[in-house]
Enzyme design. Structure first.
Site, PDB file in Angstrom:
ATOM      1  NE  ARG A 211     -45.669 -19.111  33.396  1.00  0.00           N
ATOM      2  CZ  ARG A 211     -45.080 -20.033  32.645  1.00  0.00           C
ATOM      3  NH1 ARG A 211     -45.573 -20.336  31.467  1.00  0.00           N
ATOM      4  NH2 ARG A 211     -44.019 -20.674  33.064  1.00  0.00           N
ATOM      5  CG  ASP A 249     -54.883 -25.346  24.463  1.00  0.00           C
ATOM      6  OD1 ASP A 249     -53.830 -24.689  24.539  1.00  0.00           O
ATOM      7  OD2 ASP A 249     -54.911 -26.506  24.010  1.00  0.00           O
ATOM      8  CB  SER A 250     -57.359 -27.356  20.155  1.00  0.00           C
ATOM      9  OG  SER A 250     -55.971 -27.570  20.185  1.00  0.00           O
ATOM     10  CG  ASP A 299     -46.998 -19.265  24.029  1.00  0.00           C
ATOM     11  OD1 ASP A 299     -46.101 -19.301  23.157  1.00  0.00           O
ATOM     12  OD2 ASP A 299     -46.892 -19.835  25.130  1.00  0.00           O
ATOM     13  CB  CYS A 339     -41.783 -21.615  20.752  1.00  0.00           C
ATOM     14  SG  CYS A 339     -43.159 -22.670  20.302  1.00  0.00           S
TER      15      CYS A 339
HETATM   16  N1  SAH Z   1     -49.053 -20.439  26.633  1.00  0.00           N
HETATM   17  C1  SAH Z   1     -48.867 -21.754  27.182  1.00  0.00           C
HETATM   18  C2  SAH Z   1     -48.163 -22.689  26.217  1.00  0.00           C
HETATM   19  C3  SAH Z   1     -48.822 -22.868  24.873  1.00  0.00           C
HETATM   20  S1  SAH Z   1     -48.340 -24.318  24.042  1.00  0.00           S
HETATM   21  C4  SAH Z   1     -48.122 -21.651  28.521  1.00  0.00           C
HETATM   22  O1  SAH Z   1     -47.461 -20.628  28.786  1.00  0.00           O
HETATM   23  O2  SAH Z   1     -48.178 -22.594  29.300  1.00  0.00           O
HETATM   24  C5  SAH Z   1     -49.377 -24.373  22.668  1.00  0.00           C
HETATM   25  C6  SAH Z   1     -50.801 -24.815  22.954  1.00  0.00           C
HETATM   26  O3  SAH Z   1     -51.533 -24.650  21.750  1.00  0.00           O
HETATM   27  C7  SAH Z   1     -51.012 -26.250  23.347  1.00  0.00           C
HETATM   28  O4  SAH Z   1     -51.651 -26.300  24.587  1.00  0.00           O
HETATM   29  C8  SAH Z   1     -51.922 -26.858  22.259  1.00  0.00           C
HETATM   30  O5  SAH Z   1     -52.889 -27.726  22.777  1.00  0.00           O
HETATM   31  C9  SAH Z   1     -52.555 -25.642  21.696  1.00  0.00           C
HETATM   32  N2  SAH Z   1     -53.019 -25.683  20.298  1.00  0.00           N
HETATM   33  C10 SAH Z   1     -52.364 -26.138  19.206  1.00  0.00           C
HETATM   34  N3  SAH Z   1     -53.074 -25.881  18.082  1.00  0.00           N
HETATM   35  C11 SAH Z   1     -54.210 -25.238  18.464  1.00  0.00           C
HETATM   36  C12 SAH Z   1     -55.330 -24.689  17.788  1.00  0.00           C
HETATM   37  N4  SAH Z   1     -55.420 -24.729  16.455  1.00  0.00           N
HETATM   38  N5  SAH Z   1     -56.285 -24.089  18.517  1.00  0.00           N
HETATM   39  C13 SAH Z   1     -56.208 -24.026  19.868  1.00  0.00           C
HETATM   40  N6  SAH Z   1     -55.154 -24.502  20.563  1.00  0.00           N
HETATM   41  C14 SAH Z   1     -54.170 -25.105  19.882  1.00  0.00           C
END
Ligand code: SAH
Length: 394
Positions: A211, A249-250, A299, A339
């Site tokens: 970040r 985000d979803s 991510d 991850c």
């Molecule tokens: N980058 C973030 C962590 C990401 S975790 C940080 O640093 O804090 C992965 C995220 O992907 C979760 O919040 C989950 O809700 C979201 N997610 C999972 N599948 C998804 C999709 N198809 N479209 C959008 N978001 C999604």
């Protein structure tokens, strides 16, 4: 103490200090040990080589507590291991920039199945293996003593517990503090962490350094943060002077917290938009509309928790990376992460290379990302290196 006898030739990984004993390496065990019971591990010649926790339900049949077969596995053993892990974190540079750190990182800290994250005065603990579960009381005691935290919240609800035959368990185990929205500070940015129902233990501490890197790269750029969760990368980019940030985000609750996090900082809200959307569908629409970004962050969640799911995961990683690469403006940057434990750094890079080839774009790897130093990777346990990322320029 009951014994676990290794098959001939299967002592090698123990000699290399690998902490897992797979079912295929086990010749027999004496009697019927209870879940998590400590066993003396013996080689085929009958010599003791380690002490380990028994896990009858898992393919990882035993997890080694110590490679000294004379080690007594009792409360003082856990007090010492936890104290050592906590002390190591105090010495990290990150400890000067944040009050949220991973204090215990499982196998790499000699405590297979134990995770402890500190969010200011609240500690969040996970017990993810039969051995960790058996010693839960002693470990909680050790965590309280080593940290002096006001409250300990348990989030033993990760899916891996099912593989160990353990039911999920969550709740406040110590302290009376209302711990739902825990305020933390990271590099001068304020975040609220939902330790009760957030993902993992509530926040992606492993991305802290990355970040910060995004913050340094964001100035003047149009930024797209995909899978933004509670806004970690998006707010870092904004703080770094991004021209504009679109964060996707979803998850509704994650976005609600992301907006709270925005309000908790002196940042220009007009320059950022959080949108609830499926990233795959939204990126296609952005591509069709001819949108371009100078910095894209990908991510995604773990598409492959284990190596067995790597193939399907590869498809998903390729699709999303291909879409992201098509959205890059000339001179643009893509920060792309995986991850998934089941996807190695090498495999991940080849997937991204395939995506670039299919997108018909040139990409240069200009940096590599890893989890921060509070998520160490034991030399004997390369499986611990689950987070990998690439910074690609076009
Ligand atoms: N980058 C973030 C962590 C990401 S975790 C940080 O640093 O804090 C992965 C995220 O992907 C979760 O919040 C989950 O809700 C979201 N997610 C999972 N599948 C998804 C999709 N198809 N479209 C959008 N978001 C999604």
């Amino acid at each position: 103490m009951k014994s676990l006898h290794l098959k001939p030739g299967r002592e090698k990984s123990v000699r290399r200090r690998h902490p897992w004993i797979f079912s295929g390496a086990v010749e027999r065990v004496d009697g019927a040990p209870e879940s998590g019971e400590t066993l003396l591990v013996k080689n085929a010649a009958g010599q003791p080589v380690a002490v380990a926790a028994w896990s009858a339900a898992s393919q990882i049949r035993a997890r080694i507590w110590s490679f000294d077969p004379g080690q007594r596995v009792e409360a003082p053993f856990f007090a010492q291991a936890v104290a050592r892990a906590v002390k190591a974190r105090e010495a990290l540079p990150a400890a000067r920039h944040t009050n949220a750190l991973r204090l215990v990182h499982g196998e790499s800290d000699g405590l297979p199945g134990v995770i402890a994250d500190r969010y200011a005065e609240v500690l969040v603990a996970q017990f993810l293996s039969a051995g960790a579960e058996r010693w839960r009381g002693a470990i909680l005691e050790a965590l309280a003593a080593a940290t002096g935290c006001e409250a300990i919240y348990e989030r033993s609800d990760a899916e891996v517990r099912a593989l160990e035959g353990l039911p999920p368990r969550t709740g406040l185990v110590r302290g009376k503090r209302e711990a739902r929205r825990c305020p933390i500070v990271e590099q001068g940015l304020n975040f609220r962490v939902d330790v009760e129902s957030g993902q993992k233990t509530g926040f992606f501490l492993d991305q802290r350094d990355n970040r910060q890197r995004i913050r340094a790269l964001a100035a003047g750029r149009e930024v797209l943060d995909c899978f933004c969760y509670t806004g970690g990368f998006a707010l870092a980019a904004l703080a770094g002077g991004a021209k504009r940030v679109l964060a996707l985000d979803s998850s509704g609750p994650a976005l609600e917290l992301a907006r709270e996090n925005l309000s908790a900082n002196a940042l220009e809200a007009a320059r950022i938009a959080f949108e609830e959307a499926d990233v795959f569908a939204r990126l296609r629409r952005l591509r069709d509309a001819g949108a371009k970004f100078d910095l894209v962050i990908l991510d995604p969640p773990k598409f492959a928790p284990t190596a067995a799911q790597a193939k399907n995961a590869a498809r998903a990683y390729k699709d999303v990376n291909l879409l992201a690469l098509k959205l890059l403006a000339p001179g643009g940057l893509l920060a792309t992460f995986s991850c998934s434990s089941g996807v190695s750094a090498e495999l991940f890079q080849s997937i991204v290379a395939g995506a670039a080839a299919d997108a018909g774009v040139h990409g240069n790897v200009i940096e590599r990302f890893h989890a921060g130093a509070d998520h160490p990777v034991a030399l004997s346990f390369p499986e611990g290196e689950y987070l990998k990322g690439l910074l690609i320029s076009n």
